[in-house]
Design an enzyme around this catalytic site. Structure first.
Site, mmCIF file in Angstrom:
data_model
loop_
_atom_site.group_PDB
_atom_site.id
_atom_site.type_symbol
_atom_site.label_atom_id
_atom_site.label_comp_id
_atom_site.label_asym_id
_atom_site.label_seq_id
_atom_site.Cartn_x
_atom_site.Cartn_y
_atom_site.Cartn_z
ATOM 1 N N THR A 112 0.850 -1.195 0.000
ATOM 2 C CA THR A 112 0.000 0.000 0.000
ATOM 3 C C THR A 112 0.886 1.246 0.000
ATOM 4 O O THR A 112 2.052 1.185 0.401
ATOM 5 C CB THR A 112 -0.947 0.005 1.214
ATOM 6 N N THR A 114 1.531 4.508 1.492
ATOM 7 C CA THR A 114 2.347 5.076 2.579
ATOM 8 C C THR A 114 3.276 4.031 3.178
ATOM 9 O O THR A 114 4.428 4.321 3.515
ATOM 10 C CB THR A 114 1.445 5.669 3.674
ATOM 11 N N CYS A 115 2.786 2.816 3.293
ATOM 12 C CA CYS A 115 3.588 1.730 3.870
ATOM 13 C C CYS A 115 4.824 1.437 3.021
ATOM 14 O O CYS A 115 5.907 1.184 3.546
ATOM 15 C CB CYS A 115 2.739 0.472 3.997
ATOM 16 N N SER A 116 4.655 1.480 1.704
ATOM 17 C CA SER A 116 5.748 1.132 0.787
ATOM 18 C C SER A 116 6.682 2.298 0.486
ATOM 19 O O SER A 116 7.871 2.100 0.251
ATOM 20 C CB SER A 116 5.178 0.602 -0.538
ATOM 21 N N LEU A 120 7.924 1.697 5.840
ATOM 22 C CA LEU A 120 8.939 0.633 5.830
ATOM 23 C C LEU A 120 10.315 1.130 5.393
ATOM 24 O O LEU A 120 11.321 0.844 6.075
ATOM 25 C CB LEU A 120 8.474 -0.520 4.948
#
Length: 274
Positions: A112, A114-116, A120
């Site tokens: 997703t 923001t996560c990528s 992270l």
């Protein structure tokens, strides 16, 4: 006149009964709406939906996370099913956290935005800075299966952060961090948060505030590093856009790795030839 406050959520109450878009809604009174649908035979059918029906369908968002006191408590003990080298790997959380200082950050889902793009990568980038502060392990938890998390690890080129798949949502539920994302087809997911765990005991949790969208304000790597040591030197984050097969880009990335004052996140642009 229609009642917008009722008409918006009532679809969830009658979604199994409607197979046609020919639907009308009329407010009978403040707590009731009359639904008129055109059935497959072209005849109208009427029934009433009350506010109590609507409330049954709507899952209320907690006012804050976690939904129970977790700081000072032991990390929930569950067994997570991960993938490693093409095989299954059982990870017992009690054993995983024992005798170590661990940073955990949890997010809504692998792959997703923001996560990528941020969550992270920044923890991956600040790994050495965290090591200097006595952190042994950085782990990322997401309600995804082992195959997805393993594929995400490869796609992100992650080597410093352990990816922990909470496929059954057991760890997230025990943490009081379940967020209902059914409205976007995600089902149960984890609320975005980070925490510092020492020898299995949760010292500090940074949970995002409950607001519209996908808040990302306090669970980031920089906030955690400042908590551990407010005087810690935080390397600047530099974004480098590169083109696949570009020799100049390769040289630039090589130079960036020798730069002590900045951590570089490199993104490859895949440009289709016309």
């Amino acid at each position: 006149k229609t009642n917008p406050q009722l008409c918006e959520p009532i679809v969830g109450c009658i979604q199994n009964k409607i197979s046609s878009s020919n639907t009308k809604a009329y407010a009978l009174k403040k707590s009731e709406v009359c639904i008129v649908i055109l059935n497959n035979k072209g005849k109208e059918e009427k029934f009433v939906v009350t506010m109590s029906d609507v409330k049954k369908q709507k899952t209320e968002e907690p006012s804050s996370y976690p939904t129970k006191a977790m700081e000072g408590q032991k990390v929930p003990e569950v067994t997570l099913k991960a993938r490693k080298d093409g095989d299954w790997l059982d990870i017992n959380t009690k054993e995983f956290f024992a005798g170590k200082t661990v940073i955990v950050f949890s997010l809504p889902g692998a792959f997703t935005p923001t996560c990528s793009s941020t969550h992270l990568p920044r923890y991956e980038q600040l790994y050495e800075a965290f090591k200097k502060e006595g952190v042994d392990t950085i782990a990322c938890v997401s309600v995804n299966d082992g195959f997805v998390m393993d594929s995400w690890r490869e796609a992100q080129g992650v080597s410093n952060v352990e990816l922990l798949p909470d496929g059954n949502c057991e760890f997230t539920e025990a943490m009081g961090m379940v967020s209902d994302k059914a409205a976007i087809g995600f089902g149960k997911r984890s609320w975005r948060y980070s925490m510092l765990v020492k020898d299995g005991t949760i010292e500090k949790i940074f949970a995002e505030p409950v607001k519209a969208g996908d808040p990302f304000e306090v669970s980031d790597a920089d906030t955690m590093l400042k908590y551990i040591n407010e005087k810690a030197a935080i390397p600047a984050s530099v974004v480098m856009f590169t083109k696949e097969g570009c020799s100049f880009c390769t040289k630039a990335k090589a130079v960036s790795k020798t730069h002590d004052n900045a951590i570089v996140a490199s993104f490859t642009l895949f440009i289709a030839s016309s």
